[in-house]
Write an enzyme that holds these catalytic residues in place. Structure first.
Site, PDB file in Angstrom:
ATOM      1  CB  SER A   1      -0.875   0.008   1.256  1.00  0.00           C
ATOM      2  OG  SER A   1      -1.523   1.254   1.420  1.00  0.00           O
TER       3      SER A   1
ATOM      4  CE1 TYR B   1      -4.211  -1.677   5.740  1.00  0.00           C
ATOM      5  CE2 TYR B   1      -3.590   0.525   4.999  1.00  0.00           C
ATOM      6  CZ  TYR B   1      -3.982  -0.778   4.712  1.00  0.00           C
ATOM      7  OH  TYR B   1      -4.118  -1.189   3.406  1.00  0.00           O
TER       8      TYR B   1
HETATM    9  P1  NDP Z   1     -11.799  -5.631   0.332  1.00  0.00           P
HETATM   10  O1  NDP Z   1     -12.323  -5.410   1.715  1.00  0.00           O
HETATM   11  O2  NDP Z   1     -12.665  -5.318  -0.822  1.00  0.00           O
HETATM   12  O3  NDP Z   1     -11.263  -7.140   0.207  1.00  0.00           O
HETATM   13  C1  NDP Z   1     -10.488  -7.713   1.210  1.00  0.00           C
HETATM   14  C2  NDP Z   1     -10.440  -9.218   1.001  1.00  0.00           C
HETATM   15  O4  NDP Z   1      -9.611  -9.785   2.028  1.00  0.00           O
HETATM   16  C3  NDP Z   1     -11.802  -9.852   1.099  1.00  0.00           C
HETATM   17  O5  NDP Z   1     -11.918 -10.832   0.092  1.00  0.00           O
HETATM   18  C4  NDP Z   1     -11.782 -10.524   2.477  1.00  0.00           C
HETATM   19  O6  NDP Z   1     -12.555 -11.710   2.428  1.00  0.00           O
HETATM   20  C5  NDP Z   1     -10.302 -10.886   2.599  1.00  0.00           C
HETATM   21  N1  NDP Z   1      -9.881 -11.107   3.976  1.00  0.00           N
HETATM   22  C6  NDP Z   1      -9.830 -10.230   5.004  1.00  0.00           C
HETATM   23  N2  NDP Z   1      -9.429 -10.841   6.131  1.00  0.00           N
HETATM   24  C7  NDP Z   1      -9.206 -12.146   5.800  1.00  0.00           C
HETATM   25  C8  NDP Z   1      -8.776 -13.288   6.516  1.00  0.00           C
HETATM   26  N3  NDP Z   1      -8.483 -13.226   7.825  1.00  0.00           N
HETATM   27  N4  NDP Z   1      -8.670 -14.450   5.876  1.00  0.00           N
HETATM   28  C9  NDP Z   1      -8.956 -14.540   4.543  1.00  0.00           C
HETATM   29  N5  NDP Z   1      -9.364 -13.502   3.815  1.00  0.00           N
HETATM   30  C10 NDP Z   1      -9.500 -12.318   4.443  1.00  0.00           C
HETATM   31  O7  NDP Z   1     -10.455  -4.759   0.269  1.00  0.00           O
HETATM   32  P2  NDP Z   1      -9.344  -4.587  -0.883  1.00  0.00           P
HETATM   33  O8  NDP Z   1      -9.615  -5.449  -2.033  1.00  0.00           O
HETATM   34  O9  NDP Z   1      -9.209  -3.131  -1.096  1.00  0.00           O
HETATM   35  O10 NDP Z   1      -8.082  -5.071  -0.086  1.00  0.00           O
HETATM   36  C11 NDP Z   1      -7.207  -6.075  -0.551  1.00  0.00           C
HETATM   37  C12 NDP Z   1      -5.802  -5.751  -0.101  1.00  0.00           C
HETATM   38  O11 NDP Z   1      -5.426  -4.490  -0.656  1.00  0.00           O
HETATM   39  C13 NDP Z   1      -5.624  -5.598   1.397  1.00  0.00           C
HETATM   40  O12 NDP Z   1      -4.399  -6.187   1.767  1.00  0.00           O
HETATM   41  C14 NDP Z   1      -5.573  -4.083   1.606  1.00  0.00           C
HETATM   42  O13 NDP Z   1      -4.851  -3.726   2.754  1.00  0.00           O
HETATM   43  C15 NDP Z   1      -4.874  -3.655   0.347  1.00  0.00           C
HETATM   44  N6  NDP Z   1      -5.029  -2.271  -0.066  1.00  0.00           N
HETATM   45  C16 NDP Z   1      -6.252  -1.695  -0.245  1.00  0.00           C
HETATM   46  C17 NDP Z   1      -6.349  -0.384  -0.677  1.00  0.00           C
HETATM   47  C18 NDP Z   1      -7.648   0.303  -0.845  1.00  0.00           C
HETATM   48  O14 NDP Z   1      -7.693   1.549  -0.773  1.00  0.00           O
HETATM   49  N7  NDP Z   1      -8.737  -0.393  -1.121  1.00  0.00           N
HETATM   50  C19 NDP Z   1      -5.161   0.387  -1.009  1.00  0.00           C
HETATM   51  C20 NDP Z   1      -3.924  -0.310  -0.778  1.00  0.00           C
HETATM   52  C21 NDP Z   1      -3.873  -1.593  -0.345  1.00  0.00           C
HETATM   53  P3  NDP Z   1     -13.470 -12.293   3.606  1.00  0.00           P
HETATM   54  O15 NDP Z   1     -13.975 -11.123   4.406  1.00  0.00           O
HETATM   55  O16 NDP Z   1     -14.535 -13.023   2.864  1.00  0.00           O
HETATM   56  O17 NDP Z   1     -12.562 -13.194   4.365  1.00  0.00           O
HETATM   57  C1  8X3 Z   2      -5.140   1.658   1.711  1.00  0.00           C
HETATM   58  C2  8X3 Z   2      -4.755   3.043   1.333  1.00  0.00           C
HETATM   59  O1  8X3 Z   2      -4.568   5.436   2.185  1.00  0.00           O
HETATM   60  O2  8X3 Z   2      -6.382   4.095   3.061  1.00  0.00           O
HETATM   61  O3  8X3 Z   2      -4.026   0.853   1.872  1.00  0.00           O
HETATM   62  O4  8X3 Z   2      -4.137   3.680   3.776  1.00  0.00           O
HETATM   63  S1  8X3 Z   2      -4.985   4.102   2.659  1.00  0.00           S
END
Ligand code: NDP
Ligand code: 8X3
Length: 257
Positions: free
Chosen positions: A143, A156
Site C-alpha cells: 500500500s 495499518y
Molecule cells: P476488500 O475489503 O474489498 O477485500 C479484502 C479481502 O480480504 C476480502 O476478500 C476478504 O474476504 C479478505 N480477507 C480479510 N481478512 C481475511 C482473513 N483473515 N482471511 C482470509 N481472507 C480475508 O479490500 P481490498 O480489495 O481493497 O483489499 C485487498 C488488499 O489491498 C488488502 O491487503 C488491503 O490492505 C490492500 N489495499 C487496499 C487499498 C484500498 O484503498 N482499497 C489500497 C492499498 C492496499 P473475507 O472477508 O470473505 O474473508
Molecule cells: C489503503 C490506502 O490510504 O487508506 O491501503 O491507507 S490508505
C-alpha cells in the site's frame, strides 16, 4: 518453464482486488485457487469463471490468520488443480482509525495478524508447491501506507511497512530461483476496504465521492502486466495511485464537490 495456463492462488478473492484479479486472470486462461472466509462468495465466483472462461477453479474457505486453515486451503487447492505457480497474497484489511494510544487490541490484532502474519503464512504454505512447479511469481499487496504514515493509521501503516519488508526479504531469499517477487502498492481504491474499516456505508462512500478513485480492475491489470513480462524481468514494486491522489496519504486529493 513458464506454463501456458498458470495456476494462480488468490487470498481475499471474495471482494475488491482479489475478486477483480480472479476475473481478469480467468479471461487470460489462468486456472484459479480462490480463498476467503466468505466461502459462498468465492464458490459463486469460481463457478462463474469456470463456466465463462473454461478454466479450472477451486474455491476454499480460508482464514489467513490461522496456520492450519491456510495450510489446508493451499494443499487442497494445489491437489485439486495439480500444482501452483502464482500466489497473490492479497487478503488484508484496515480496522478503525485510532490514534496509537487509543487503539483497541481487537483492531490492532486484526490488522497485524491478517496483513503481516497472514501473508507470511500464505507464502510459507505455498512456496513448496511453487518451487515444485519450477516457475513462479509471488505477489504481495502492499500500500502507499507502506511508504508514508497518517494520523489514525499507525498500525495499518506499520503492517504495510511490514509487507514491504517481507517482499524485499523474500526477493533476496529467492534470488537464483525461477520465482519472481512483486509488491503492488496501491493508493486509495474503491473496494469494500473503507466499509470494513469504518463500518459505516455513508462514510465509506464519501471518501471516494468527487474523485476518480482506483478500482479493483486497475490493480488486477498491474498484476497481469507484471506477470506477463518476460521471465528475466522482475517488477519489484509498483506504487499505483489515482491521478486525483498526488500524495501517498489523503493529504493531497483533487476532490471535485
Ligand atoms: P476488500 O475489503 O474489498 O477485500 C479484502 C479481502 O480480504 C476480502 O476478500 C476478504 O474476504 C479478505 N480477507 C480479510 N481478512 C481475511 C482473513 N483473515 N482471511 C482470509 N481472507 C480475508 O479490500 P481490498 O480489495 O481493497 O483489499 C485487498 C488488499 O489491498 C488488502 O491487503 C488491503 O490492505 C490492500 N489495499 C487496499 C487499498 C484500498 O484503498 N482499497 C489500497 C492499498 C492496499 P473475507 O472477508 O470473505 O474473508
Ligand atoms: C489503503 C490506502 O490510504 O487508506 O491501503 O491507507 S490508505
Amino acid at each position: 518453464m513458464r506454463p501456458e495456463h498458470p495456476i494462480v492462488l488468490i487470498t481475499g478473492a471474495s471482494a475488491g482486488f482479489g475478486e477483480a484479479t480472479a476475473r481478469l486472470l480467468a479471461g487470460q486462461g489462468c486456472h484459479l485457487i480462490l480463498g476467503a472466509r466468505r466461502l459462498e462468495r468465492v464458490q459463486a465466483l469460481a463457478k462463474e469463471l469456470a463456466a465463462k472462461h473454461g478454466v479450472r477453479t477451486f474455491a476454499g474457505a480460508v482464514d489467513t490468520r490461522d496456520t492450519a486453515s491456510v495450510n489446508a486451503f493451499v494443499a487442497a487447492g494445489a491437489v485439486a488443480l495439480g500444482g501452483l505457480h502464482v500466489v497473490v497474497a492479497n487478503a488484508g484489511l484496515a480496522s478503525g482509525l485510532h490514534k496509537l494510544w487509543e487503539i483497541p487490541d481487537e483492531d490492532m490484532e486484526a490488522m497485524l495478524r491478517t496483513n503481516v502474519e497472514g501473508v507470511v503464512k500464505t507464502i510459507r504454505a505455498a512456496l513448496p508447491e511453487v518451487r515444485q512447479s519450477g516457475w513462479g511469481h509471488i505477489f504481495f499487496i502492499g500500500s502507499t501506507a507502506g511508504h508514508a504514515t497518517y494520523e489514525g493509521g499507525g498500525v495499518y501503516c506499520a503492517s504495510k511497512h511490514g509487507v514491504k519488508a517481507l517482499a524485499q526479504t523474500l526477493r533476496l531469499e529467492l534470488c537464483g530461483e525461477p520465482i519472481r517477487v512483486t509488491s503492488v502498492d496501491p493508493g486509495m481504491a474503491e473496494t469494500e476496504f473503507s466499509l470494513v474499516r469504518l463500518k459505516d456505508e455513508a462514510k465509506a462512500k464519501a471518501l471516494y465521492t468527487g474523485i476518480e478513485a482506483l478500482q479493483g480492475a486497475d490493480i488486477a491489470e498491474c498484476i497481469r502486466w507484471a506477470m506477463t513480462l518476460p521471465d528475466h524481468v522482475n517488477i519489484d514494486e509498483l506504487i499505483v495511485k489515482s491521478r486525483d491522489q498526488a500524495s501517498h496519504t489523503m493529504a493531497r486529493v483533487n476532490r471535485r464537490g
